[in-house]
Write an enzyme that holds these catalytic residues in place. Structure first.
Site, short mmCIF file in Angstrom:
data_model
loop_
_atom_site.label_atom_id
_atom_site.label_comp_id
_atom_site.label_asym_id
_atom_site.label_seq_id
_atom_site.Cartn_x
_atom_site.Cartn_y
_atom_site.Cartn_z
N ARG A 80 0.83 -1.21 0.00
CA ARG A 80 0.00 0.00 0.00
C ARG A 80 0.87 1.26 0.00
O ARG A 80 0.56 2.24 -0.68
CB ARG A 80 -0.95 -0.02 1.20
CG ARG A 80 -2.06 1.01 1.11
CD ARG A 80 -3.14 0.76 2.13
NE ARG A 80 -2.63 0.88 3.49
CZ ARG A 80 -3.33 0.56 4.60
NH1 ARG A 80 -4.56 0.09 4.48
NH2 ARG A 80 -2.81 0.69 5.78
N LYS A 183 -2.89 6.41 1.22
CA LYS A 183 -2.75 6.79 2.63
C LYS A 183 -1.80 7.99 2.70
O LYS A 183 -0.63 7.85 3.06
CB LYS A 183 -2.25 5.62 3.45
CG LYS A 183 -2.72 5.66 4.91
CD LYS A 183 -2.47 4.35 5.62
CE LYS A 183 -2.83 4.43 7.08
NZ LYS A 183 -4.28 4.35 7.32
N GLU A 219 -16.56 6.40 4.17
CA GLU A 219 -15.95 5.78 5.35
C GLU A 219 -16.04 6.66 6.58
O GLU A 219 -16.47 7.81 6.51
CB GLU A 219 -14.52 5.30 5.09
CG GLU A 219 -13.52 6.31 4.65
CD GLU A 219 -12.13 5.68 4.46
OE1 GLU A 219 -11.75 4.81 5.24
OE2 GLU A 219 -11.43 6.10 3.53
C1 LIG Z 1 -5.38 3.58 7.49
C2 LIG Z 1 -6.77 3.89 7.17
C3 LIG Z 1 -7.82 2.96 7.35
C4 LIG Z 1 -7.62 1.63 8.00
O1 LIG Z 1 -6.75 0.77 7.28
P1 LIG Z 1 -6.09 -0.46 7.99
O2 LIG Z 1 -5.16 -1.00 6.98
O3 LIG Z 1 -7.15 -1.41 8.35
O4 LIG Z 1 -5.39 0.07 9.20
C5 LIG Z 1 -9.09 3.33 6.95
N1 LIG Z 1 -9.35 4.53 6.41
C6 LIG Z 1 -8.38 5.44 6.24
C7 LIG Z 1 -8.73 6.76 5.63
C8 LIG Z 1 -7.06 5.16 6.60
O5 LIG Z 1 -6.11 6.08 6.42
#
Ligand SMILES: *Cc1c(COP(=O)(O)O)cnc(C)c1O
Length: 339
Positions: A80, A183, A219
């Site tokens: 990622r 991210k 989300e």
């Molecule tokens: C990091 C993150 C998540 C959760 O991802 P995981 O890999 O399960 O920790 C969900 N939404 C956003 C916007 C994120 O930055």
């Protein structure tokens, strides 16, 4: 000797002994350095500071009953981070470098891994930033990759207890063809006002809708959303949400539990039909949701009528945590031991 009250840990920063760093210069990654400094020295014209060339990751290491240290699905975080780097034109971190940094930073901070039974874990934060100077809007020529760790307790002070969240329409976290699937820090800057206001109004998080039509669930701040109805685990399909590794893992476990997994648009109307809803991510694993308030219409959706998380969310949570702490067999090869 360190002196930490493991049971009182919250999700925050605690100083540890070491972090690791690696610089990308002249088109290649240099050597991995161990550092005991909590600061970095950065050029005033670094692209990370001006144009948001910054991506991060978050993963955890767990101490098992057997005294072995387990890291959960780190390859997915490495992949990622690679996608995030490519998405905002940064030099990607090779998987071998990611792994080397991960093992090194954990090994040098062994004393900070919370003991089995405390419920706490070691949070690992990889960070990749454009460190090279640039004044015009261009990607940097130099990058810095840092990995630090910090022992953490539960993300929400409620732990695995139901929280309230609020639907917002006056803010978007990410655009449909923007960087929501990466991210990167910019998405977080964009979501701060909605998140802080939600907190001030008594909610654990804001729930964002799709930015274009405001019809579908996107989300819940920094966590993905899922709902359970009629033997199905349903989670949004959207170009502007971050593909959560926790959500991906829960989908696998849900399938194993005999649930049917659907990844598709979820309308607001559908919220009334869910038996259970939750937010998921590395920090909290699952945060069960007991109330969703639509901030504009004041419509309320309620779950967990007895005040407790629903049976399916509970089983999913216990199974995933069980695998992470080594109490449940790791059938899917999600765990890497750090010795
Ligand atoms: C990091 C993150 C998540 C959760 O991802 P995981 O890999 O399960 O920790 C969900 N939404 C956003 C916007 C994120 O930055």
């Amino acid at each position: 000797m360190i002196n930490i009250d493991w049971k009182k840990l919250v999700f925050g920063y605690t100083k540890t002994n070491y972090n690791v760093r690696c610089y990308y210069r002249d088109g290649k990654w240099g050597s991995l350095e161990l550092s005991s400094s909590e600061t970095i020295n950065i050029h005033i014209a670094a692209t990370a500071l001006h144009y948001g060339q910054e991506a991060f990751e978050g993963l955890k290491a767990f101490m098992g009953k057997d005294g072995k240290v387990r890291v959960f699905r780190w390859e997915e975080n490495a992949k990622r981070l690679h996608r995030s780097a490519e998405g905002i034109l940064m030099a990607p971190v090779p998987e071998e470098l990611f792994q080397k940094a991960l093992f090194k930073v954990i090994k040098h901070n062994k004393d900070f891994i919370p003991p089995y039974g405390s419920g706490a874990s070691l949070y690992i934060r990889p960070l990749l930033i454009g460190s090279g100077a640039q004044v015009g809007v261009k990607p940097a020529n130099e990058y810095l990759f840092v990995m630090f760790v910090t022992p953490v307790g539960p993300y929400f002070k409620e732990g695995f207890n139901p929280v309230d969240i609020q639907i917002v329409r006056d803010f978007d976290r990410a655009a449909p063809l923007g960087t929501g699937h990466l991210k990167v820090g910019g998405n977080y800057a964009a979501s701060l006002r909605a998140g802080v206001r939600a907190h001030d109004e008594g909610f654990a998080s804001a729930l964002f809708l799709d930015a274009k039509t405001k019809t579908y669930i996107d989300e819940a701040g920094p966590a993905n959303f899922f709902g359970i109805a009629n033997g199905k685990y349903i989670t949004p399909d959207s170009t502007s949400i971050l593909p959560s590794i926790t959500n991906m893992s829960l989908q696998t476990l849900a399938t194993e539990m005999g649930l049917h997994v659907e990844k598709r648009h979820i309308t607001l109307e559908e919220l009334a039909q869910f038996e259970e809803v939750g937010a998921c991510g590395t920090a909290a694993v699952i945060s069960p949701i007991k109330k969703i308030l639509d901030r504009d219409s004041n419509r309320v959706f309620e779950y967990c009528k007895d005040g407790k998380a629903g049976p399916i969310s509970t089983k999913l949570y216990q199974t995933l945590q069980g695998i992470q702490f080594g109490d449940i067999e790791d059938k899917y090869n999600w765990i890497t031991f750090v010795d």
